[in-house]
Design an enzyme around this catalytic site. Structure first.
Site, PDB file in Angstrom:
ATOM      1  N   CYS A  24       0.834  -1.211   0.000  1.00  0.00           N
ATOM      2  CA  CYS A  24       0.000   0.000   0.000  1.00  0.00           C
ATOM      3  C   CYS A  24       0.867   1.259   0.000  1.00  0.00           C
ATOM      4  O   CYS A  24       1.513   1.549  -0.986  1.00  0.00           O
ATOM      5  CB  CYS A  24      -0.961  -0.064   1.199  1.00  0.00           C
ATOM      6  SG  CYS A  24      -2.380   1.008   1.022  1.00  0.00           S
ATOM      7  N   HIS A  59      -3.478  -5.800   1.161  1.00  0.00           N
ATOM      8  CA  HIS A  59      -2.781  -5.968   2.440  1.00  0.00           C
ATOM      9  C   HIS A  59      -2.743  -7.438   2.845  1.00  0.00           C
ATOM     10  O   HIS A  59      -3.666  -7.917   3.507  1.00  0.00           O
ATOM     11  CB  HIS A  59      -3.522  -5.199   3.547  1.00  0.00           C
ATOM     12  CG  HIS A  59      -3.365  -3.726   3.470  1.00  0.00           C
ATOM     13  ND1 HIS A  59      -2.388  -3.050   4.177  1.00  0.00           N
ATOM     14  CD2 HIS A  59      -4.049  -2.779   2.787  1.00  0.00           C
ATOM     15  CE1 HIS A  59      -2.487  -1.744   3.930  1.00  0.00           C
ATOM     16  NE2 HIS A  59      -3.488  -1.552   3.086  1.00  0.00           N
ATOM     17  N   GLU A  92      -1.155  -8.773   5.175  1.00  0.00           N
ATOM     18  CA  GLU A  92      -1.135  -8.931   6.642  1.00  0.00           C
ATOM     19  C   GLU A  92      -2.552  -8.929   7.211  1.00  0.00           C
ATOM     20  O   GLU A  92      -2.774  -9.372   8.329  1.00  0.00           O
ATOM     21  CB  GLU A  92      -0.259  -7.848   7.288  1.00  0.00           C
ATOM     22  CG  GLU A  92      -0.886  -6.468   7.451  1.00  0.00           C
ATOM     23  CD  GLU A  92      -0.874  -5.623   6.181  1.00  0.00           C
ATOM     24  OE1 GLU A  92      -0.565  -6.149   5.093  1.00  0.00           O
ATOM     25  OE2 GLU A  92      -1.186  -4.410   6.289  1.00  0.00           O
TER      26      GLU A  92
END
Lengths: 726, 232
Positions: free
Chosen positions: B86, B203, B205
């Site tokens: 990002c 993302h 994560e």
């Protein structure tokens, strides 16, 4: 001074009393400070007597109202700090910055206590969306919340949104923030220790937001409102993010004695409140305050420039404090010290510019306002919903209802908020309550906000009780046990007896409901003067509630989870269309009596749902409220993309059965083999329940009234808000 | 093996990336302050998401001047793994470590939601645990994810297999409707020529644990671990 105090929003009696306190006339700086600190917004002068009705203490309350935020013990050495606030008038004048700085303010209230902010909740109220100005306000406010909150990295996980013409010129922009901390890390906004340094951290001070609390927040709106735009502050989320990290590092390192954010009334408020809580005096060197532009002491003391904190530290720790702040790229300057006595004294290049008793600033006057029951009530309550003529096509009606601005999907809004950051959100926006896991434990938190202004307008006492009960149901349906309440009480001008009556009745309802459901009110905010050209908004108390989920795997969503489950209604449906969304949206009527609520029954139904979930009998649960059972059932279908066959026998008209907003109801699903156990539970707690039908297929069928394709209904519901706002 | 998560002022996914490496992958991880320049001992550097310097100028435009970035460049030139997620991707673009630039989303709004991305190349340190054509469900959360580049760059990226992830629908079809931000060719993630520098808007994560609704992001982390283990 005579013209000046009036311009600053003080009455002549208040001016006289300032003269009496000081034994002389105040100078311009002092007058500025008093005008802000004695504003309704800062002093709660009209509300504080009434607020004494609220229950605020219970064994798990660590800190109740009066500090920056309430703190509640959640066990295992953890506590949560939370509070709700309003930024209504700034958002009406400048929607983006008004909403953005609202986030900034409430977030500072939370990390001031030593807690890391882990979520925000945004209750919003706007006027008729067919008005272009409403659409401009919605877009600006949502973009402001997103712009500020996303940058901070705090997920916005819940909220609510209502439209009603009463909010046309005066939208409500409330925001709640919650933070988590170790109970041992709590710090208060207290100045103690004579000789300790007073340090100003963060942004430079500028002329933005001068008089925000008095000129903006504590007066009604009229045609001159646009001129108040300079009173709106401008937000800088980047600096706020650095402030969060720097302050939490300072607290973790044990470098501070006290910490206080700067909000309304700026340095005046932070200094007087911290000194007052610590029963000390404070000396401030106004000339040391870092400035953005040339300013007078008067302006510096009352500026509401954002992203500033006031820290108190022992002299030998000052260098370390400054070092941490500077590493985070923040200004940090010692602007004064804690002194003996009880006076707040200010200097401007060595010359004394103010000298006032601390407590007189921090605790303004108290008023016992006159309350009178408004004349409109008898008229609106005498309306009998059974006299209306129902449109006959229930299929069409249900589709219309789910595309109403108040009931359609909020996806268009919550997708603009980062609701996932921090990796804790385990039930996303769109269910009854958002659910957050607590890393490193098996626990979770459920968070919601509720407040139907129409109900409160029609019956302030009952309407506010319902707000509390509905919030509790949202927590419970998500698998939580309600813990505590924060609130934002949005009302008109308290100097008008009818408004003050609404306020008093509403607080009484809040107090009674909170006591009945055994929950403390640990923090909150009062927002008065929500009026334009003398017309008040609907009285709108918004209840924010936090619940604890003991085992995170017990969280529940509203979605029907699989085929062939029984759909069960806990509670009972009555003919209660008064104040309903159906009356408002389909018939254009805001009248009647809101649905009744028996708090004793509510409590037993709540307990049944809690136990049913805890024992794994209830697989999904949905609070049934606005829009009634018809809307609730369709929402369960759409959330899981699974249909249902509903067969019921009832004496009610189909439209009444579908859209009555009777209280204390949950739509739940259970396995057929477990129905016996549910029956046992219900009998033991003496609660009514009924089996409505079963899940399965891709259509929702209800008797011969409704037959809808779930996917097609979803399209209508999902797209509605974007269409309404474009 | 050791991961490093860079903290720029305004980073806000730093703790999330750190958490996943430490608690989900159970690998060693340290924070790296933006003024640090010593990357000795690290095997993979993560430039996390966020709003570095508030993104008040162009996203990533100021962060690229941080002292740590010249060290990251050196680290990459020696073959070290660098992943920008990002805002981290935006910083890599601004730093010239990956080609192209980001425009605002075509909707002109911030978008946070789960999207589907298709794995276009499974022969990289970042995707060796995936297979070509695999669809991953991973969230995005950004205002400026509308990837753009000149024709020549796009041709080169495509020709060299450097488009790693592409927005698609549930079935893996790359369609205009499945493109959340207007990115050219539905591009969601690209690599440098050597494939050791990877930038992506989704993302991973945020989708590395069951409780968060998807573990598809873990495919990327597992690939890195596998690659580093084999290298060791």
């Amino acid at each position: 001074m005579a013209e000046l105090y009036e311009e600053l929003g003080l009455t002549s009696e208040e001016y006289d009393s300032i003269c009496e306190i000081l034994g002389r006339e105040p100078n311009k700086v002092e007058l500025g400070m008093y005008s802000l600190m004695w504003s309704e917004h800062c002093s709660y002068k009209s509300s504080k007597l009434v607020l004494k009705m609220l229950p605020t203490t219970m064994p798990h309350v660590i800190l109740g109202p009066g500090e920056n935020a309430g703190i509640v013990d959640i066990g295992g050495g953890y506590a949560v700090a939370f509070k709700m606030e309003s930024h209504n008038h700034p958002s009406a004048v400048e929607p983006y910055q008004g909403a953005a700085t609202g986030i900034g303010g409430i977030v500072r209230d939370i990390f001031t206590m030593g807690a890391r902010p882990i979520l925000c909740v945004d209750p919003l109220r706007f006027g008729d969306p067919s008005n272009p100005r409403t659409r401009y306000l919605v877009k600006g406010v949502v973009a402001g919340i997103a712009g500020y909150g996303n940058c901070l990295g705090i997920p916005t996980v819940a909220g609510d949104l209502y439209f009603h013409p009463c909010y046309e010129e005066n939208p409500l922009v409330n925001v709640m923030c919650l933070g988590i901390m170790r109970t041992s890390d709590i710090i208060k906004g207290v100045a103690t220790g004579v000789g300790n340094a007073v340090i100003l951290i963060g942004n430079r001070t500028g002329r933005d937001g001068i008089g925000g609390a008095s000129v903006l927040a504590s007066q009604e709106f009229d045609e001159r409102s646009a001129e108040k735009r300079p009173s709106v502050q401008v937000g800088d989320p980047f600096t706020e993010k650095l402030l969060i990290e720097a302050c939490l590092e300072l607290l973790k390192g044990g470098l501070l004695v006290g910490l206080q954010d700067l909000g309304a009334a700026g340095i005046s408020c932070a200094c007087s409140e911290t000194a007052s809580r610590g029963h000390v005096g404070m000396e401030v060197h106004v000339d040391r305050v870092p400035l953005r532009e040339e300013m007078e002491p008067f302006e510096i003391m009352i500026s509401e420039s954002q992203e500033r904190m006031l820290a108190v530290a022992e002299p030998e720790k000052v260098d370390q404090v400054l070092e941490v702040c500077h590493r985070w790229g923040l200004n940090a300057v010692v602007i004064g010290q804690v002194i003996e006595g009880n006076r707040l004294v200010g200097y401007w290049y060595g010359e004394k510019v103010f000298d006032v008793p601390v407590d007189s600033l921090a605790h303004g006057p108290t008023y016992r306002r006159e309350a009178r029951k408004p004349a409109y009530l008898d008229e609106v309550q005498s309306f009998d919903p059974s006299t209306i003529k129902h449109p006959s096509d229930c299929n069409q009606l249900l589709l219309q209802m789910i595309s109403s601005p108040n009931l359609c999907s909020r996806r268009y809004i919550y997708e603009q908020y980062d609701h996932m950051i921090q990796l804790n959100t385990v039930i996303y926006p769109g269910s009854d309550a958002a659910v957050i896991r607590i890393k490193g434990t098996s626990k979770g938190l459920a968070v919601t906000c509720d407040g139907n202004g129409r109900y409160v307008y029609l019956d302030p006492y009952l309407g506010t009780q319902i707000a509390v009960a509905e919030a509790a149901r949202n927590i419970i349906a998500s698998g939580g046990v309600p813990l505590a309440i924060t609130d934002c009480l949005n009302f008109g001008n308290p100097e008008k007896p009818e408004i003050f009556w609404q306020f008093t009745e509403s607080v009484r309802g809040l107090a009674d409901a909170a006591r009945a459901l055994e929950m403390p009110v640990v923090s909150g905010n009062v927002s008065f003067y929500n009026e334009t050209y003398g017309e008040a908004i609907h009285p709108t108390p918004v209840v924010g509630m936090v619940g604890l989920i003991g085992t995170i795997s017990n969280r529940r969503s509203i979605a029907f989870p699989q085929d062939d489950l029984l759909v069960v209604l806990l509670g009972q449906t009555f003919s209660e269309l008064g104040g309903s969304e159906y009356l408002f949206y389909i018939h254009g009527i805001t009248a009647g009596n809101p649905p009744s609520i028996d708090m004793d029954v509510a409590k037993r139904i709540h307990a049944t749902c809690i136990e049913g979930i805890r024992r794994g009998l209830i697989l999904s649960a949905h609070d049934c409220s606005e829009g009634g059972l018809g809307v609730a059932l369709l929402e369960c279908c759409m959330a899981g993309m699974i249909g249902a066959e509903i067969e019921v026998e009832t004496d009610l008209e189909p439209q009444e059965w579908l859209f009555s907003e009777s209280q204390s109801r949950f739509v739940v699903t259970v396995q057929k083999s477990k129905l016996e156990l549910i029956d046992e539970l219900a009998k033991r707690r003496r609660i009514p329940y009924s089996v409505l039908g079963k899940t399965g297929g891709n259509r929702l069928r209800i008797n011969d009234w409704v037959d809808l394709d779930v996917g097609e209904a979803f399209q209508v519901w999902d797209q509605a808000l974007e269409k309404i706002l474009s | 093996m050791k991961f490093g998560v860079v903290i720029f002022p305004g980073s806000n996914c730093d703790m999330d990336s750190f958490y996943v490496i430490k608690e989900v992958l159970k690998e060693e991880v340290e924070y790296i302050w933006h003024q640090d320049t010593d990357l000795e001992g690290f095997d993979c550097i993560i430039l996390p998401g966020g709003f570095s310097y508030g993104d008040y100028l162009r996203c990533g435009a100021i962060a690229r001047f941080s002292p740590v970035m010249s060290a990251v460049r050196d680290f990459a030139s020696k073959g070290g793994l660098v992943i920008g997620i990002c805002n981290g991707f935006q910083i890599l673009l601004e730093a010239g470590m990956l080609p192209g630039a980001m425009l605002r989303n075509t909707s002109l709004r911030f978008i946070c939601k789960f999207v589907n991305v298709r794995v276009e190349n499974d022969q990289t340190p970042w995707t060796n645990h995936a297979h070509k054509g695999m669809v991953l469900r991973i969230p995005i959360a950004h205002n400026e994810g509308n990837y753009t580049a000149d024709e020549e760059t796009i041709r080169r990226l495509e020709g060299e297999g450097r488009v790693i992830l592409r927005y698609c629908d549930e079935k893996g079809e790359v369609t205009p409707e499945s493109n959340p931000n207007g990115a050219m060719q539905n591009i969601a993630g690209i690599c440098n020529r050597e494939f050791n520098v990877f930038g992506l808007m989704p993302h991973p994560e945020r989708s590395s644990e069951d409780i968060l609704g998807s573990t598809d992001g873990k495919v990327i982390w597992d690939s890195v671990v596998e690659y580093l283990n084999q290298k060791a």
